[in-house]
Every structure is written in C-alpha cells, then in structure tokens.
Write a protein that holds these residues in place. Structure first.
Motif, short mmCIF file in Angstrom:
data_model
loop_
_atom_site.label_atom_id
_atom_site.label_comp_id
_atom_site.label_asym_id
_atom_site.label_seq_id
_atom_site.Cartn_x
_atom_site.Cartn_y
_atom_site.Cartn_z
N GLY A 186 0.83 -1.20 0.00
CA GLY A 186 0.00 0.00 0.00
C GLY A 186 0.87 1.25 0.00
N LEU A 243 -4.25 -2.25 -10.42
CA LEU A 243 -5.66 -1.93 -10.12
C LEU A 243 -6.20 -2.69 -8.91
N PRO A 244 -6.10 -4.01 -8.87
CA PRO A 244 -6.55 -4.69 -7.66
C PRO A 244 -5.62 -4.43 -6.46
N ALA A 245 -4.37 -4.17 -6.71
CA ALA A 245 -3.42 -4.01 -5.61
C ALA A 245 -3.62 -2.69 -4.86
N MET A 246 -3.96 -1.63 -5.58
CA MET A 246 -4.10 -0.34 -4.91
C MET A 246 -5.54 0.15 -4.90
N GLY A 247 -6.40 -0.53 -5.62
CA GLY A 247 -7.82 -0.24 -5.74
C GLY A 247 -8.33 1.00 -5.06
N ALA A 248 -8.71 0.85 -3.80
CA ALA A 248 -9.37 1.94 -3.10
C ALA A 248 -8.47 3.15 -2.95
N PRO A 259 -7.07 14.25 -9.15
CA PRO A 259 -7.77 14.07 -10.43
C PRO A 259 -6.85 13.88 -11.62
N LEU A 311 -6.39 4.27 -5.08
CA LEU A 311 -6.38 5.03 -6.33
C LEU A 311 -7.60 5.94 -6.44
N ALA A 312 -8.69 5.54 -5.78
CA ALA A 312 -9.91 6.36 -5.82
C ALA A 312 -9.71 7.67 -5.09
N ARG A 313 -8.63 7.79 -4.30
CA ARG A 313 -8.44 8.99 -3.49
C ARG A 313 -7.27 9.85 -3.97
N ARG A 370 -6.03 10.33 -11.75
CA ARG A 370 -7.22 9.56 -12.10
C ARG A 370 -7.55 9.69 -13.58
N ALA A 371 -7.20 10.84 -14.18
CA ALA A 371 -7.39 11.00 -15.62
C ALA A 371 -6.46 10.06 -16.39
N ILE A 373 -5.40 7.18 -15.29
CA ILE A 373 -5.97 5.85 -15.12
C ILE A 373 -7.15 5.66 -16.08
N GLU A 374 -8.00 6.65 -16.13
CA GLU A 374 -9.18 6.57 -17.01
C GLU A 374 -8.76 6.35 -18.45
#
Lengths: 191, 191
Positions: free
Chosen positions: B27, B106-111, B118, B113-115, B121-122, B124-125
DNA sequence: GTCTATATCTAGATAGAC
DNA sequence: GTCTATCTAGATATAGAC
C-alpha cells in the motif's frame, strides 16, 4: 454511578456505526483514532475504554460490514429473478460509487482487507461463500455466481478510480446490462 | 563531478522500479519514504533529490503502472482468440494473487487510487479506455469488454481477501472459466 | 466513562557536511 | 548526489483527574 448502565453500550454502538462509514470512506490506515472519536463528539482517550487497540476495532468493523454486505449482495431467490435484478441495479448504481461510506466494504477497503490478520480473512471468506450460495441459487451456475460477485466488486473499484462522471456511469451500466443478460438466460424454475 | 552524468537517472530508475513493487505489496500510505529508500540501499534524505514529495512519486508510479497494466491486460486481437485466452489465464493465475508486487496495479491499490488527485485519475481513465478498446475488439461487444475488465479486478481483490488457498483458487478458476465461455461464444471473423 | 496531558514512536520533509 | 541530524506533525497508547 455517573453513567447509566446502557451508556457504554450506546457509545460503543455509535463508535462502531460511525467508524464503519469513516474507514470505508478514508481507509483504515489513514483514519486516526482521534478522527474516529471526534466524529462521535469524544476525544481519543475514551477510545480505549471500548477497544484495546485500533486493530481490535477493525476486526469488529469488518465482521459487521460483512454482515451488511451479505444483506446488500444477497438476492432473494424467486422464480422470476426480479429480486436479483433489483440487487444488481442497487449495487451498480452511480450513487453507490459516489458514497463508499454507505456501501459495500469489499470495493471500499479491497486491498487493505488482503493484509488484515487471518482470523478476519476467515470471516470474510465465510461471508463470501454465503453470498455465492445465494447467487448460485439464482443463476443455477457455480461459475456464473463467482463471476457476478467479481463484477460487482471490480466494477465499483474501476468506477471509483476513473476521473469523469461519464466514464463512471458507462462502466457501471455496462456491467449492469451484462449481468442482466446473464439473468435473462436463466431458465425459470417450474412451480 | 563526484557522480557520473547518468548516476542520477539510474538511481531514479532503481527507485521507481523498487517503489512500484513495494507500494503494490504494502500500500502507498503505509509504505514510508525510509522503506522506499532503504530498499535500494539509500537513506530517506536522498529521496528529495529525485522527487519533491512522496505524492510526486505516486504520480509517476501510477503512470508507469498503468502502462504496465495495459500491456498485461491488453489482448492482441487475433481471429482465434488464443491471445486473449492466454491473457485471461495469466491474469487469473493464483500466482498473480499471491504476488501483488509483480502484478496489476488496479486490484493491488484499488481503493487508494480512488483517493489520488484528479490528474492521476485521468491517467488511469485513459489507460482503462485503451484496455477496453482492445477487449471490445476481441469480444465484439462493448458491455462484455467492461464486464471482463471488472471480473479481472474483482476476482483478484476477492481472491486476495479470502484466507484459504482453496477458496482463492476456486474464485480465480470460476472467473477464468466464465470468461472463456464468453470467448467461446464469439463468432470468429471471416478472413 | 470520559477528559486532559503526556509518553513514545513514526512519518514526511529540510539543512548542512562531505 | 547522498548522508547524518533534526524539525515538525501526527499517530497509538497510557496515566491520572474528575
């Protein structure tokens, strides 16, 4: 006594309810005891009258969250599959993606749960098996049931990761439609 | 000069490679600058010759990880779908679940990454849209492509969360079989 | 049971020697 | 560019007053 008999119990209840939301929103590691306590109008010192450590709180949070998630992900098996469809729409709703504090613990804490102690992971495993059995009932297919559960969690993780609201909606809607197609293919049971 | 021209570049490269693995394993929040630096045999002070802050490192880590994950999740579209099957088997392999440090971010940092901010996150998108386009090509179906990506991420999150090795394997195998069935249903393109 | 105060530790970040 | 030393802030947890 200066405090009523039920006072401790009530405080513990408030602390747990509040903490469950906070750790799902901000993560367990990055939410301090001070933040957890001030959220219910108390100071950090009082925390240790209720839990011996922060880890002990996590164990209880995860236990209660799994019960909550089972209810959230658990479709009542009816012949028409209408209950299952309702569950799918609710879980994959953009509102769920926007409000992790009120939603399922699995996508919200995902990676952090992979690092908690084995006792807690056993609780999670047991909860997941309950959910799987319910979806197995609805779908009539073992693999499809695990697949739907993975889609639930994965879609929410992806939806929360992207920046734009439009991408978030597309991911959730695509998964919703795909699962609904799966439900369409299920042969209705004879009465 | 006391250090060669390429020395800084090499150190930065080592730091990034090492850090990518460490943050996927432990993490981002819970892995300190000191741990990141001692992993490459240096002390925390030297970190700031390479990045102005820990957040700045995260941005670069995520950028590079998304490139890596695109390669990992990106199926070469061939008529038979053999490349896609290979990708599925590799991604949903128990070894991937056991070794987050070498796997998809993605599964390793999942939540977590949501924080992040932006801007990240762009990135990633954009990466996710690339992956989606590739799976859209293979599957010939927009919804199915998002569904497969969600299954990838969700299956790994779930597999890493459960306690027993046998449950881990069942979740991954179920999802693998379910996706393979989806690939079986794809009409091969005419040459 | 809760508060204030505090001990102890760890983390991110900076300063100055080499 | 890297190291050692240090500043500052925040964390978990404890002690003692009320």
């Amino acid at each position: 006594m200066r405090y009523s008999k039920t006072h401790k119990e009530e405080t513990r209840r408030k602390l747990l309810d509040s903490s469950r939301a906070l750790v799902k929103k901000g993560g367990f590691g990055s939410t301090g005891v001070d933040a957890l306590m001030s959220a219910i109008g108390m100071t950090a010192g009082a925390f240790y009258s209720h839990f011996p450590s922060k880890q002990a709180l996590l164990r209880e949070v995860v236990r209660e969250e799994m019960e909550h998630s089972i209810a959230l992900l658990h479709p009542a098996a009816d012949a028409s599959g209408q209950q299952a469809r309702k569950t799918v729409r609710m879980y994959l709703d953009p509102a769920h993606a926007r409000h992790p504090e009120a939603g399922c613990v699995l996508p919200a804490m995902g990676a952090e749960l992979a690092r908690v102690d084995p006792q807690v992971r056993a609780t999670i495993e047991s909860g997941l098996k309950h959910m799987h059995a319910a979806w197995r009932e609805v779908l009539g297919d073992d693999d499809a049931a695990w697949s739907v559960m993975a889609q639930f969690v994965g879609a929410l993780v992806l939806a929360r990761t992207v920046k734009s609201e439009v991408a978030r909606k597309r991911i959730l809607e695509a998964n919703r439609r795909h699962i609904e197609r799966l439900l369409d293919g299920v042969e209705p049971e004879l009465p």
